[in-house]
Each structure stands twice: as structure tokens, then as C-alpha cells.
Write a protein that holds these residues in place. Structure first.
Motif, short mmCIF file in Angstrom:
data_model
loop_
_atom_site.label_atom_id
_atom_site.label_comp_id
_atom_site.label_asym_id
_atom_site.label_seq_id
_atom_site.Cartn_x
_atom_site.Cartn_y
_atom_site.Cartn_z
N LYS A 194 37.58 37.43 36.32
CA LYS A 194 38.22 38.75 35.99
C LYS A 194 37.55 39.17 34.48
O LYS A 194 37.48 40.30 34.55
CB LYS A 194 39.96 38.69 35.74
CG LYS A 194 40.43 38.50 37.43
CD LYS A 194 42.23 38.26 37.22
CE LYS A 194 42.46 38.30 38.62
NZ LYS A 194 43.88 37.85 38.80
N ASP A 211 41.59 47.72 38.35
CA ASP A 211 42.14 46.57 38.01
C ASP A 211 41.43 45.31 38.90
O ASP A 211 40.81 45.45 40.09
CB ASP A 211 43.60 46.38 39.18
CG ASP A 211 44.06 45.12 38.86
OD1 ASP A 211 43.54 44.19 38.22
OD2 ASP A 211 45.18 44.76 39.50
N GLU A 214 41.42 43.78 42.32
CA GLU A 214 41.18 44.58 43.64
C GLU A 214 39.93 43.99 44.10
O GLU A 214 39.57 44.07 45.23
CB GLU A 214 41.14 45.85 43.32
CG GLU A 214 42.22 46.80 42.92
CD GLU A 214 42.07 48.13 42.64
OE1 GLU A 214 41.15 48.78 43.08
OE2 GLU A 214 42.75 48.84 41.62
#
Lengths: 235, 449
Positions: A194, A211, A214
Motif C-alpha cells: 500500500k 484508497d 481498492e
């Protein structure tokens, strides 16, 4: 722009790609000729190929095959779409396409960043060897085929056989994936991934808007790393 | 001993008879396939008997043409490659080049030896899949950089350091095939050069990632010329299968030099079935490639390099007489360095083979230290001595080719021509398009004999 920076204009309706590339290749280290505005590219091939200097090349319109091929250090901004093999085998630098990219975008590229605002066609990132490719639209079939290293981030969807025979490249896709290729599997999205994705968002200018959760991550199952007859059906 | 001689009273009986179709090799392969479930992989080129240069003879001078004095009159051997578009064509002293062989497939000392030997004789070496090494660039005066589908180790700095670029479409051992370098040979250095994990089986793609077909190839060549400022000759190498069309398309795409590699040309590792059953013999491709150049008015303007089973000066002379501008050697160069040398016979035996037959180059266990990445084995190659042996061998080949050319009355090896040749077999006559010896019959072209 820095006051000491020299800006050069190059109109490809009255001069040739050879003249443009020759001038770009002649740049010496420390040159202040750092901004090149190229007009009327009209889909011509090999525009700004083989540049080896930290200059900015702004191309006003669509380019043909292999724009920015084997780029080192340069920032190449294309205000239009790009033909086959844009930024192929790029080593470093930044290639930014405002439109769509044709097949084999970023093929075999070792480094740098390729940012595509639109869609990329088939075989995006084929045999990529360390480049970071960001596609804000969708990508076509057989993308990241035999991808060795680097990241491919896709905000839209991916076509058939994504990551077929992939090695160690990381693929992040936000939308749907039509199918995964041989030895490519979905993998867990951990914090490190991430964080890596967030860095790509910053490059794409969308940090804080999307985000990372997703996205799904895809990579190699590493089952085909050693040829074994029992895997013959996978090929 | 015949049973009747041993025992005159024994009843006559049929002797055991082996099948020509199911010979011992075939039977062993069936048994091996049944036991393992996997095809055989090996190095080198086609090993079956094929129509070859030995099936041609040169016609020495007689009353209608006169020879040149062997030790007095000059017979040139130089060749210039890349005269069509390149600003800096390659000038070689002999028409024998070293074919592309990768670092990874070959050890560093072997690549250095190739560079040393070739440079002593004023000819070029060629990189291979996996990129350019310092061993080779540092010791090769003239180095051709291969542009392969995998693009392992490909970078613009090395392209600029090269003297020419060879776009590899295919090779004679496996036209239409990619490659596989088995994990045993993916040492840390090889892995780093190729951006791959250590020890994995590394595949080389069979198609280029960013172009398909002749129209794309033209644009790809344009890009490579742009990147190198139109300085360096650009070769296109194809495996021999459709040499007329491939040569014509390479010329159309803008090649300076076309390289046609016949099925005897070696590979580091490929399936035996591919090596022996795909592609055509070297002898069968030269005239068709030359015909394509002639039809386009490009013979001697776009140079033709022929490879695949070139072993001696006679082969060189015959290839040039058929219209090639130069030849390339791979397997023969490795033998000159020490590959398959009887001095390692005991070790070949331990590997289940013998000197002269060893072809499991992909396994990385080469007793001669040439086709390996094993640090101990590769010490057996002394790059200086091995390079000297290669130079000696290249020198002998050149002297032999000159000997034949002078006998045919030629002051340059490039003056050899098809009219200097006849064939010993109908097959060779048809493939080389020269008359069967003692006749004026060229099968497929002229009347019956």
C-alpha cells in the motif's frame, strides 16, 4: 522555469526527427538547454529516442513508434497519444503521455517512470525489467508478459492473460482482470504494498483521492521457475 | 565369428538384423522418453548427415583461366560490412567472423578468449543473450551487439560502445524458437545482468516484445539508427527457413547486413527434435539469399554473412563462391578454444559421453570450462592461450581459402563465383544450384544429363 534555462523550439513540419535527435544527443553535461518544445510530431517515429541528458522534451501532439526509446534521465511529455513501444527499454527518467498508448508501452524498460493518462493497449509492460508504469485507464491483453521487475499500476481494468509467465514484477490493478496468465496469482496486499502504491499515486497526482485498498496485487506463483514436465499443460 | 565357421555342422539361419528405421539411437530415445516423460535438450546444431560444403568441389584453373602464384601473388581477404547506411562501416581483415554466443551460456574466460583470438586476426566477435561483458568488449577490437527478443542486459550505453548491432530474428538451430538457460548456469553475475532471480530456469522469448513483421522491423531499425546517430551497421540475423523472403524483407526493412544461419549452426540449449527437424541446411540457403539480394539490386551493397557448420578454409571459399560476403563460426571456434578436447576424456566418460560427442552444454558441467559458469571449471580456460589457438585456427582457415581462390585464379576471395563450383551429389547440385560434376545439369534449372 529557471531564468537561465534555454528553451528550444523544434517544428517537425520543417525539420526532421534526425535533426531533433541529433541535437538532443549532442547535449553535454551541464548544458542549460534544458527545455525542448517539439511541435507537429504527426505520428513520426523514434522522437526523442536515445536521449541521455536531464532535459525536458515537450511534444505537442501524437507520436509514432518508440518515442523516448531507451531514454536516460530525460523527462518527455507527450500532449497526445503514443504509438507502439513508447519508452521501450527506458533506463531512467520520466515519460508522461496525456492520451492513450499503443501496444508494448514500456516494453523491457529497466527504470524510470512511464505515466499514461489514458489507456494502454496489449502487452503493456512486456518483459519489464524495473520500470514503474502507471496507467490511469485500462490495459490490453498479455500485459506484463514475462515481467521481470518493477511495478505496473492500473487504475482501470486489465485484459486477458495478465502477467503470463511473470517473474518478480508487482502488478496493482484497481478494476477487473479478465483473466490471469500462467503462473500469475493474486497476492496479499500488505502495508508495504500500500505504501508503494501510495508513492505511485503521488506520481500520478491522485494521492489522497484514491484508497490503495481498492487495488488488488498480482505476482508470480513461482511454480514455473524451474521447468518440469508436470507443468507442461500450463504453457 | 560366423557361426558356420565355428561350427560347420550348424544349420543355416538368419542373422540378427537391426532396423534402419528403428536404429540403436532411435530405440534408446524411445526408451529414454518412456522413462522420463520429457524431451531431450542439448546444445550444438544438427548432427544428422546433411548435404554440405563437402558435397561441392572447386574447379581449379586450366587452359580457359589461369591460376595465381601461391606464394607470390596477392589474394585479398578483407571485407567491409555495413556500407549501405552506416556512417562507420566495419572493416575486417578476414571474411570469417565469430558468431553470437552469450555470456551465461559461455564462461567469462571463454568470451575473453574469443575476443583475443578474433582481434589478433582483425575480425569481429558478437555478444549474445544476456548483454555485453567487459571481458568481451575489453578484448574485442570489433564487437557486434546482439539485439534479442529477451533484451536481457540491453542498455543504450552498451549499444553506443558496440561497433555494430545485430537484430536477431532467429538462429539456424531453431528458427522460430526461443531459448532456455537452465538454473545451473544462472550464477549471481548472470542473474544480475539479466535482472532475474538466481538459479531459476531463464526463458528467452521467441518473438521481439515490441515489433512484429517486416513493417514494424523497418521502424525498429529506424529507431536503433536514431539512437546510434546512424553510425553503426545494423545486421538482421535469421535462421534459415525461407531465406529468399527473409533476406528480401530484411533488405526492405533497411538492414545493412543480413546474416543467414543454417541448421548446422549451434545453440546453447534447445530440444533435440527442434535442432534436427526445423530449418534447412546451410548449403540450401545461400543461393536463395543471394538471389533475393540480386533481385533487389543489393548484392554486395547489403552484405551477406552465412553461418552453420563452417569448419575450414574450403567451406569459407565455397560459401563465398556461392555469393556470401563473409561467414561466421561458432561451434568451430569453441573447438579451437578446447571444447570436446580428448584431454578431458575421463571426465566426459563420467558424464556418460565422450570427447567429440559432448553436447549437454546447458548443464554447466563442461570439463573444458567453456560452456559453464562453474568457477573451478572455467579456470581451465586460459584466455591468452585459448585466444592464440583461435587466432591460429582463423589464420589457417584464411590461408586455406586463399589457396583455393588462387588456384581458381582469383586475386580476392570475393572474386570466387558459382562457376568455380561443381557438386558431387544431385542434392547438393540442386541446393547450391551448380552443375553435378562432369555434367552441365543443375537439377531444377537445366535439362537432363
Amino acid at each position: 522555469m529557471n531564468a537561465s534555462t534555454q528553451s528550444h523550439a523544434f517544428d517537425l513540419s520543417s525539420s526532421t526527427v534526425r535533426e531533433l535527435n541529433s541535437a538532443l544527443h549532442a547535449l553535454k553535461e551541464g548544458s542549460n538547454a534544458s527545455l525542448w518544445r517539439v511541435t507537429n510530431p504527426r505520428g513520426l517515429h523514434a522522437i526523442a529516442a536515445g536521449v541521455d541528458a536531464p532535459v525536458t522534451v515537450e511534444v505537442d501532439g501524437p507520436v509514432g513508434y518508440y518515442c523516448g526509446g531507451m531514454n536516460k534521465h530525460a523527462t518527455i511529455h507527450i500532449r497526445g497519444s503514443a504509438g507502439v513501444g513508447v519508452a521501450q527499454n527506458m533506463m531512467s527518467g520520466f515519460v508522461h503521455i496525456e492520451g492513450d498508448a499503443s501496444q508494448a508501452a514500456g516494453a523491457t524498460a529497466h527504470g524510470g517512470t512511464l505515466l499514461i493518462e489514458g489507456n494502454a493497449a496489449a502487452r503493456c509492460g512486456i518483459s519489464m525489467k524495473g520500470v514503474d508504469i502507471i496507467v490511469k485507464g485500462s490495459i490490453g491483453h498479455m500485459s506484463a508478459f514475462m515481467a521481470q521487475a518493477g511495478t505496473l499500476t492500473v487504475f482501470g481494468d486489465a485484459g486477458e492473460a495478465l502477467g503470463d509467465s511473470i517473474y518478480e514484477a508487482r502488478l496493482y490493478v484497481r478494476g477487473s482482470v479478465k483473466s490471469l496468465g500462467s503462473d500469475c496469482v493474486e497476492k496479499e496486499m500488505r502495508d508495504e504494498h500500500k505504501a508503494q502504491l501510495f508513492e505511485r499515486f503521488k506520481t500520478a497526482g491522485v494521492d489522497g483521492q484514491i484508497d490503495p485498498g481498492e487495488f488488488k496485487r498480482y505476482g508470480s506463483a513461482r511454480n514455473l521457475y524451474h521447468f518440469h514436465v508436470d507443468n507442461a499443460g500450463a504453457y | 565369428m560366423n557361426e558356420h565357421v565355428k561350427n560347420p555342422n550348424a544349420a543355416p539361419r538368419t542373422l540378427p538384423r537391426e532396423s534402419a528405421t528403428f536404429d540403436q539411437h532411435t530405440l534408446a530415445e524411445i526408451r529414454r522418453a518412456a522413462a522420463t516423460g520429457i524431451y531431450d535438450i542439448r546444445g550444438a546444431g544438427a548432427k544428422r548427415k546433411l548435404p554440405h560444403f563437402d558435397d561441392l568441389l572447386m574447379l581449379g584453373a586450366s587452359i580457359s583461366r589461369y591460376p595465381l602464384e601461391g606464394y607470390r601473388e596477392k589474394c585479398g581477404t578483407d571485407v567491409v560490412l555495413g556500407t549501405r547506411f552506416a556512417k562507420k562501416p566495419i572493416e575486417l581483415k578476414i571474411p570469417i567472423t565469430i558468431a553470437g554466443m552469450s555470456f551465461g551460456s559461455l564462461s567469462g574466460p571463454a568470451k575473453e578468449a574469443l575476443g583475443r583470438g578474433a582481434s589478433q586476426m582483425g575480425t569481429s566477435t558478437t555478444t549474445g543473450d544476456g548483454g555485453m561483458t567487459q571481458e568481451e568488449r575489453g578484448h574485442s577490437k570489433t564487437l557486434v551487439y546482439q539485439y534479442l527478443p529477451s533484451r536481457y542486459g540491453m542498455n543504450p550505453d552498451d549499444i553506443r560502445k558496440a561497433d555494430a548491432i545485430e537484430v536477431v530474428v532467429g538462429q539456424g538451430a531453431k528458427p522460430g524458437g526461443g531459448g532456455m538457460l537452465l538454473g545451473q548456469k544462472i550464477s549471481p553475475r548472470v542473474a544480475k545482468m539479466r535482472t532475474l532471480p538466481e538459479g531459476i530456469d531463464q526463458r528467452s522469448a521467441c518473438r521481439h516484445p515490441d515489433w512484429t513483421g517486416p513493417d514494424d522491423l523497418e521502424i525498429k531499425i529506424e529507431e536503433l539508427r536514431e539512437i546510434t546517430d546512424w553510425e553503426k551497421p545494423i545486421y538482421v540475423k535469421v535462421g534459415a527457413s525461407r531465406p529468399y523472403y527473409d533476406t528480401a524483407l530484411a533488405v526492405k526493412a533497411g538492414a545493412d547486413v543480413v546474416v543467414v544461419d543454417g541448421m548446422q549452426g549451434g545453440t546453447a540449449a534447445t530440444q533435440e527434435v527442434f535442432i534436427e527437424h526445423v530449418g534447412i541446411p546451410t548449403l540450401a540457403c545461400i543461393r536463395n539469399a543471394v538471389k533475393a539480394l540480386q533481385d533487389l539490386g543489393m548484392h554486395r551493397k547489403v552484405q551477406l554473412i552465412v553461418s552453420g557448420g563452417i569448419r575450414n578454409g574450403a567451406d569459407v571459399a565455397k560459401a563465398l563462391a556461392l555469393g556470401a560476403d563473409a561467414v561466421a563460426i561458432g561451434t568451430a571456434a569453441l573447438v579451437a578454444l578446447g571444447d570436446n578436447d580428448p584431454q578431458w576424456e575421463d571426465e566426459y566418460q563420467k558424464l556418460g559421453t565422450h570427447a567429440g560427442a559432448y553436447d549437454d552444454w546447458h548443464e554447466g558441467l563442461d570439463p573444458a570450462g567453456i560452456t559453464t559458469q562453474n568457477a573451478e571449471l572455467m579456470k581451465r580456460v586460459d584466455p591468452v592461450k585459448a585466444g592464440r589457438r583461435l587466432a591460429n585456427y582463423l589464420s589457417v582457415m584464411t590461408l586455406e581459402a586463399q589457396t583455393i581462390a588462387r588456384a581458381c585464379g582469383k586475386s580476392h576471395v570475393h572474386n570466387l563465383e558459382p562457376e568455380d563450383l561443381v557438386a558431387l551429389t544431385i542434392e547438393a547440385a540442386a541446393m547450391a544450384q551448380v552443375p553435378l560434376a562432369g555434367t552441365n545439369w543443375i537439377p531444377g534449372q537445366t535439362g537432363s544429363f
